[in-house]
Design a protein around this motif. Sequence first.
Motif, PDB file in Angstrom:
ATOM      1  N   ALA A   1       0.817  10.239  -3.959  1.00 33.76           N
ATOM      2  CA  ALA A   1       0.759  11.424  -2.829  1.00 33.76           C
ATOM      3  C   ALA A   1       1.951  12.234  -3.448  1.00 33.76           C
ATOM      4  O   ALA A   1       1.956  13.450  -2.847  1.00 33.76           O
ATOM      5  CB  ALA A   1       1.135   9.973  -1.549  1.00 33.76           C
ATOM      6  N   ALA A   2       2.972  11.862  -3.688  1.00 33.96           N
ATOM      7  CA  ALA A   2       4.425  13.013  -4.051  1.00 33.96           C
ATOM      8  C   ALA A   2       3.706  14.404  -5.118  1.00 33.96           C
ATOM      9  O   ALA A   2       3.848  15.096  -4.813  1.00 33.96           O
ATOM     10  CB  ALA A   2       4.753  12.214  -4.840  1.00 33.96           C
ATOM     11  N   LYS A   3       2.858  13.313  -6.470  1.00 33.45           N
ATOM     12  CA  LYS A   3       2.008  14.529  -7.121  1.00 33.45           C
ATOM     13  C   LYS A   3       1.025  15.603  -6.503  1.00 33.45           C
ATOM     14  O   LYS A   3       0.815  16.718  -6.693  1.00 33.45           O
ATOM     15  CB  LYS A   3       1.356  13.683  -8.725  1.00 33.45           C
ATOM     16  CG  LYS A   3       0.906  14.634  -9.469  1.00 33.45           C
ATOM     17  CD  LYS A   3       2.076  15.043 -10.616  1.00 33.45           C
ATOM     18  CE  LYS A   3       1.716  15.609 -11.514  1.00 33.45           C
ATOM     19  NZ  LYS A   3       2.937  16.982 -12.152  1.00 33.45           N
TER      20      LYS A   3
ATOM     21  N   SER B   1       0.836  -1.014   0.071  1.00 29.45           N
ATOM     22  CA  SER B   1       0.049  -0.128  -0.004  1.00 29.45           C
ATOM     23  C   SER B   1       1.053   1.533  -0.381  1.00 29.45           C
ATOM     24  O   SER B   1       0.509   2.180  -0.643  1.00 29.45           O
ATOM     25  CB  SER B   1      -1.296  -0.129   1.134  1.00 29.45           C
ATOM     26  OG  SER B   1      -0.005  -0.138   2.275  1.00 29.45           O
ATOM     27  N   THR B   2       2.114   0.794   0.822  1.00 32.66           N
ATOM     28  CA  THR B   2       2.780   1.918   0.618  1.00 32.66           C
ATOM     29  C   THR B   2       3.080   2.582  -0.538  1.00 32.66           C
ATOM     30  O   THR B   2       3.681   3.860  -1.180  1.00 32.66           O
ATOM     31  CB  THR B   2       3.927   2.246   1.509  1.00 32.66           C
ATOM     32  OG1 THR B   2       3.627   1.948   2.801  1.00 32.66           O
ATOM     33  CG2 THR B   2       4.689   3.231   1.495  1.00 32.66           C
ATOM     34  N   ALA B   3       3.777   1.439  -0.899  1.00 33.94           N
ATOM     35  CA  ALA B   3       4.374   1.710  -2.529  1.00 33.94           C
ATOM     36  C   ALA B   3       3.538   1.810  -3.969  1.00 33.94           C
ATOM     37  O   ALA B   3       3.625   3.092  -4.467  1.00 33.94           O
ATOM     38  CB  ALA B   3       4.855   0.017  -3.275  1.00 33.94           C
ATOM     39  N   VAL B   4       1.713   1.949  -3.971  1.00 31.77           N
ATOM     40  CA  VAL B   4       1.422   2.076  -4.146  1.00 31.77           C
ATOM     41  C   VAL B   4       0.955   3.853  -4.403  1.00 31.77           C
ATOM     42  O   VAL B   4       0.768   4.618  -5.491  1.00 31.77           O
ATOM     43  CB  VAL B   4       0.022   1.137  -4.266  1.00 31.77           C
ATOM     44  CG1 VAL B   4      -1.179   1.893  -5.175  1.00 31.77           C
ATOM     45  CG2 VAL B   4      -0.098  -0.140  -4.909  1.00 31.77           C
ATOM     46  N   MET B   5       1.056   4.124  -3.220  1.00 30.84           N
ATOM     47  CA  MET B   5       0.602   5.592  -3.253  1.00 30.84           C
ATOM     48  C   MET B   5       1.413   6.257  -3.210  1.00 30.84           C
ATOM     49  O   MET B   5       0.920   7.719  -2.958  1.00 30.84           O
ATOM     50  CB  MET B   5      -0.280   5.494  -1.574  1.00 30.84           C
ATOM     51  CG  MET B   5      -1.610   4.687  -1.436  1.00 30.84           C
ATOM     52  SD  MET B   5      -2.826   5.485  -2.616  1.00 30.84           S
ATOM     53  CE  MET B   5      -2.683   7.475  -2.269  1.00 30.84           C
ATOM     54  N   LEU B   6       2.941   6.238  -2.766  1.00 36.78           N
ATOM     55  CA  LEU B   6       4.268   7.307  -3.509  1.00 36.78           C
ATOM     56  C   LEU B   6       4.158   7.759  -4.075  1.00 36.78           C
ATOM     57  O   LEU B   6       4.057   8.930  -3.967  1.00 36.78           O
ATOM     58  CB  LEU B   6       5.333   6.558  -2.367  1.00 36.78           C
ATOM     59  CG  LEU B   6       5.770   5.607  -1.663  1.00 36.78           C
ATOM     60  CD1 LEU B   6       6.682   5.196  -1.585  1.00 36.78           C
ATOM     61  CD2 LEU B   6       6.313   7.321  -0.993  1.00 36.78           C
ATOM     62  N   VAL B   7       3.724   7.761  -5.042  1.00 40.77           N
ATOM     63  CA  VAL B   7       3.290   8.756  -6.845  1.00 40.77           C
ATOM     64  C   VAL B   7       2.681   9.787  -6.846  1.00 40.77           C
ATOM     65  O   VAL B   7       2.619  10.932  -6.616  1.00 40.77           O
ATOM     66  CB  VAL B   7       3.813   7.574  -7.952  1.00 40.77           C
ATOM     67  CG1 VAL B   7       3.941   8.028  -9.109  1.00 40.77           C
ATOM     68  CG2 VAL B   7       5.234   6.891  -7.993  1.00 40.77           C
TER      69      VAL B   7
ATOM     70  N   MET C   1       2.349   8.500   2.981  1.00 43.40           N
ATOM     71  CA  MET C   1       1.963  10.960   2.422  1.00 43.40           C
ATOM     72  C   MET C   1       3.235  10.996   2.787  1.00 43.40           C
ATOM     73  O   MET C   1       3.839  12.460   3.221  1.00 43.40           O
ATOM     74  CB  MET C   1       0.620  10.764   3.148  1.00 43.40           C
ATOM     75  CG  MET C   1      -0.560  10.132   2.723  1.00 43.40           C
ATOM     76  SD  MET C   1      -2.618  10.505   3.647  1.00 43.40           S
ATOM     77  CE  MET C   1      -1.815  11.594   3.456  1.00 43.40           C
ATOM     78  N   VAL C   2       3.653  10.734   4.413  1.00 45.52           N
ATOM     79  CA  VAL C   2       5.015  10.613   5.156  1.00 45.52           C
ATOM     80  C   VAL C   2       6.219  11.694   4.651  1.00 45.52           C
ATOM     81  O   VAL C   2       7.028  12.151   4.661  1.00 45.52           O
ATOM     82  CB  VAL C   2       4.951  10.119   6.306  1.00 45.52           C
ATOM     83  CG1 VAL C   2       6.018  11.227   7.087  1.00 45.52           C
ATOM     84  CG2 VAL C   2       3.641  10.410   7.290  1.00 45.52           C
ATOM     85  N   SER C   3       6.320   9.678   3.871  1.00 46.42           N
ATOM     86  CA  SER C   3       7.888   9.153   3.417  1.00 46.42           C
ATOM     87  C   SER C   3       8.035  10.479   2.168  1.00 46.42           C
ATOM     88  O   SER C   3       9.143  11.285   1.611  1.00 46.42           O
ATOM     89  CB  SER C   3       7.688   8.174   2.645  1.00 46.42           C
ATOM     90  OG  SER C   3       8.078   7.376   3.765  1.00 46.42           O
ATOM     91  N   THR C   4       6.883  10.938   0.994  1.00 44.22           N
ATOM     92  CA  THR C   4       7.294  11.411   0.263  1.00 44.22           C
ATOM     93  C   THR C   4       7.119  12.659   0.056  1.00 44.22           C
ATOM     94  O   THR C   4       8.082  13.482  -1.161  1.00 44.22           O
ATOM     95  CB  THR C   4       6.152  11.296  -1.210  1.00 44.22           C
ATOM     96  OG1 THR C   4       6.522  11.387  -2.532  1.00 44.22           O
ATOM     97  CG2 THR C   4       4.194  11.686  -0.739  1.00 44.22           C
ATOM     98  N   THR C   5       6.436  13.305   1.413  1.00 43.58           N
ATOM     99  CA  THR C   5       6.856  15.156   1.394  1.00 43.58           C
ATOM    100  C   THR C   5       8.270  15.147   2.835  1.00 43.58           C
ATOM    101  O   THR C   5       8.731  16.285   2.401  1.00 43.58           O
ATOM    102  CB  THR C   5       5.601  14.957   1.898  1.00 43.58           C
ATOM    103  OG1 THR C   5       5.106  14.910   3.234  1.00 43.58           O
ATOM    104  CG2 THR C   5       4.764  15.298   1.061  1.00 43.58           C
ATOM    105  N   GLY C   6       7.608  14.706   3.482  1.00 39.96           N
ATOM    106  CA  GLY C   6       9.138  15.128   4.296  1.00 39.96           C
ATOM    107  C   GLY C   6      10.817  14.891   4.103  1.00 39.96           C
ATOM    108  O   GLY C   6      11.227  15.999   4.000  1.00 39.96           O
ATOM    109  N   ILE C   7      11.730  14.119   2.793  1.00 40.45           N
ATOM    110  CA  ILE C   7      12.480  14.459   2.165  1.00 40.45           C
ATOM    111  C   ILE C   7      12.496  15.638   1.314  1.00 40.45           C
ATOM    112  O   ILE C   7      13.100  15.851   1.241  1.00 40.45           O
ATOM    113  CB  ILE C   7      13.155  13.135   1.195  1.00 40.45           C
ATOM    114  CG1 ILE C   7      13.563  11.981   2.612  1.00 40.45           C
ATOM    115  CG2 ILE C   7      14.736  13.352   0.586  1.00 40.45           C
ATOM    116  CD1 ILE C   7      14.418  12.436   3.779  1.00 40.45           C
TER     117      ILE C   7
ATOM    118  N   ALA D   1      11.320  13.568  -6.768  1.00 42.70           N
ATOM    119  CA  ALA D   1      12.833  12.974  -6.610  1.00 42.70           C
ATOM    120  C   ALA D   1      12.820  12.254  -5.017  1.00 42.70           C
ATOM    121  O   ALA D   1      13.096  11.151  -5.260  1.00 42.70           O
ATOM    122  CB  ALA D   1      13.980  14.073  -6.783  1.00 42.70           C
ATOM    123  N   SER D   2      11.777  12.823  -3.937  1.00 46.64           N
ATOM    124  CA  SER D   2      11.881  12.745  -3.273  1.00 46.64           C
ATOM    125  C   SER D   2      10.555  11.437  -3.251  1.00 46.64           C
ATOM    126  O   SER D   2      10.850  10.917  -2.645  1.00 46.64           O
ATOM    127  CB  SER D   2      10.982  13.530  -2.304  1.00 46.64           C
ATOM    128  OG  SER D   2      10.368  13.145  -1.140  1.00 46.64           O
ATOM    129  N   GLY D   3       9.709  11.123  -4.398  1.00 42.32           N
ATOM    130  CA  GLY D   3       8.573  10.090  -3.838  1.00 42.32           C
ATOM    131  C   GLY D   3       8.852   9.078  -4.616  1.00 42.32           C
ATOM    132  O   GLY D   3       9.323   8.238  -4.609  1.00 42.32           O
TER     133      GLY D   3
END
Length: 475
Positions: free
Chosen positions: A78-80, A70-76, A127-133, A401-403
Amino acid sequence: MELIPAHSFWIKRMESLRTSKRAVLIVAAVTTFMGPFMVSGVNIVLPAMGTDFAAGAVLLSWVANAYLLSTAVMLVPAAKIADMAGRRKIFIYGIGLFTAATVLIAFAPTIWMVIGLRMLQGVGAAMVSTTGIAIVAAVFPVSERGRAIGITVAAVYIGLSTGPFAAGYLSALWGWRSLFLVTFPMGLLSVYLAATMIRDEWTPAAGQPLDIIGTLLYGLCLVLLMAGLSGMPGIKGTMALVGAIVCFYLFIRQELKTPYPVVEIALFQKNRGFAFSSLAALINYAATFAVAFYLSLYLQYIKAMTPQTAGLVLITQPVVMALFSPLAGRLSDRFEPGAIASLGMSLCATGLLLLALLNGGSGISYIVGTLLLLGLGFALFSSPNMNAIMSSVAPAHYGLASGTVATMRLIGQMLSMAIATLFFALFIGDVQITPETHTAFLQAMRLGFAVCCGLCLIGIYFSWNRGSIRANTDS
């Protein structure tokens, strides 16, 4: 005369309202601690979950896989969405969702509800991982970025190191459900810190539409990939892998023709440093993530250790990561990140080869020494590689890039767990691990480590041949 001090007061006041680098670093460190703490802690309590719910090895692996998928599916996406609606906003919402799902797991009555809530937990983590960095990269200049990323990565490894230790003792004292309750105050603190200490907002894609078709194809591709890998070598698994390949092809076509892609394919085509660094991250995580999963089961089933003792052994690797990641990040500010990362991946390959030689009589000193080597190798790889990715793109692409780096990490972790699940299915089947299946378990584990070592050797090629990141950054 009074206008001067008044003017100075308001200048200082406005500066104090801006997001400071120190504030961003504190919030990023606290929030990036939570996910890894939970991931590593869950590995320790899996046997207790299996006993409580009478779940087999394959079903238990989905407690980890559901979160990763679920994290992998939502990362991209979520970044956009974060670039469109605001990175700070998505960051705070993600922390809240992660915290709520974590608390609900503590009261789940079935293993299937645990798996479902782990999927929801993964959405918040994305949502946290893709925005934090991306926020860290936006605030820190290039000359300081490696150090800042190194500190953030160290927080990840502190979470990884304290997770097994805390989970082992919490499970022994109050049961496995207490692990999910203890994170609630951390989640509340993280929301408060993010809402009060990060005052700026970043919306580089404001007004752009979301590529719905691309997002659905991307998600379906990952779901079919995971289902296919875990279903091999059966016909259903093969069909799912074929479907994943078809979806990936359609996704690439969609992203190349849409004016507002969810993933900038051109960035992979024209930016060798970004493309090779991303591939190196994917391969490294695919090779190393399942180590804790394998060894947690090995120490408790084969070595008959308690969860507390197993946690103390597994803490070795992330402690070394936490100690050396800031140093590796600072080194990547001064020297070529690719060279440092390639050395780190070489050490990881050596450690995995040593783990592939494990048997029922292997000593604890052998295991701890190998984990020390793996920890050093991963620390030397992770911070410099992430610095290379973020430094290879323009500021407008920090979110992407973060995503991407988070996606590569999660897809790699997902593939690593899929490899473990596949070998368990082949050697053990969907049954509980008992003394009768210990020999089959060791065979599956050793073959898994050998395959992961081979992956690391492939990753060294991409890491070494990414080109000069420092030269591109300076230009």
